[in-house]
Design an enzyme around this catalytic site. Sequence first.
Site, PDB file in Angstrom:
ATOM      1  N   ASP A 211       3.477   5.670  10.715  1.00 42.53           N
ATOM      2  CA  ASP A 211       2.082   5.746  10.266  1.00 42.53           C
ATOM      3  C   ASP A 211       1.790   4.771   9.129  1.00 42.53           C
ATOM      4  O   ASP A 211       0.723   4.831   8.521  1.00 42.53           O
ATOM      5  CB  ASP A 211       1.771   7.171   9.772  1.00 42.53           C
ATOM      6  CG  ASP A 211       1.700   8.167  10.926  1.00 42.53           C
ATOM      7  OD1 ASP A 211       1.806   7.746  12.093  1.00 42.53           O
ATOM      8  OD2 ASP A 211       1.549   9.378  10.637  1.00 42.53           O
ATOM      9  N   THR A 212       2.764   3.909   8.826  1.00 45.72           N
ATOM     10  CA  THR A 212       2.597   3.000   7.687  1.00 45.72           C
ATOM     11  C   THR A 212       2.834   1.572   8.160  1.00 45.72           C
ATOM     12  O   THR A 212       2.042   1.047   8.922  1.00 45.72           O
ATOM     13  CB  THR A 212       3.549   3.414   6.543  1.00 45.72           C
ATOM     14  OG1 THR A 212       4.879   3.528   7.061  1.00 45.72           O
ATOM     15  CG2 THR A 212       3.122   4.727   5.904  1.00 45.72           C
TER      16      THR A 212
END
Length: 307
Positions: A211-212
């Site tokens: 998610d990064t």
Amino acid sequence: MISAPFTVAALSLLGSATAQTQYTSTHTAAVAAARATALTLSPTSNIAGRTFDRFVQIWLENVDYIDAIADPNLAWLATQGISLTNYIARTHPSQPNYIAVAGGTRHGITDNNVHRLDASIKSVVDLLDAGAISWSIYQEDMPYSGFQGPSYNSGSYVRKHNPLASFDSVTGSVTRSAKCKNFTMFERDLANNKLPQWMFLTPNMDNSGHDTSVTYAGKWARNFITPLLSDSKFNIPRTLVMLTFDEGSYNRDNQVYAVLLGSAVPSNKKGTTNSTSYGHYSVLKTVELNWNLGNLGQNDVSANAFF
Ligand SMILES: *[C@@H]1O[C@H](CO)[C@@H](O)[C@H](O)[C@H]1NC(C)=O
Ligand SMILES: *[C@H]1O[C@@H](CO)[C@H](O)[C@@H](O)[C@@H]1NC(C)=O
């Protein structure tokens, strides 16, 4: 042996008849109740292997090799070990890669949905158990040992990145479920000198890069692994650590970064590269040969081992 409050209720909750139908609620009260009763085990053993006596896998998420090796922190980690420059992930999306490294095949799974593999289907932990090699998996942000739900903590823990959660041969067993733990337990096992001989670590959706970004995951990996490599309770003699990615992007050939670290890497091999053809099945094959465990009769049989 038993390090958590253990009751008959905990046993029946995880009995094979209820495999994967219990321990899935994420409601606060249900989680608190399960935390209080879920069995947690931290077995150890000391069986000498051919090349290493401890094996640790840490998997990050979704970056192509060329982008990972361009990250300064992942590039630095590569200088501390052997960089496998021809390591190809199995498939897309995430989940079948995790199934592959545990089971020697995807078992037909091609998506990230919740799947249950029949209790007769074996995984690496059947081989480890038969060889008396202690093992545990550590899943960051899993709420308690043996949790079977699809996600937790707003999706920072996800079952699709848990290599054993789809195997009923694991979730249907009280003692095996008790060895599917979270990072709190990793820190505790480390502090108590209770780390097993084989372990698999899945960071949460931020730290894995899912998610990064690769920059975020690279920083996390360097900050997490570097102190462990100088910790005598972790990097015991003949420890092999593999840092890799489950898969690359959909735009390239699925080549991923894979680096071998730890005291099992001879000092004259540090900072070297190795272009032998490897992949997730190689991990199984390497472990099988190291401890003379036989095999799963799947793609592990023909895979190249690291040593
Ligand atoms: C991790 O698991 C242990 C054992 O089940 C539990 O006691 C603990 O609360 C969990 N940690 C977190 C942060 O959820
Ligand atoms: C990678 O290279 C092959 C071929 O030279 C060797 O047989 C392996 O032992 C080597 N493995 C590692 C981890 O460096």
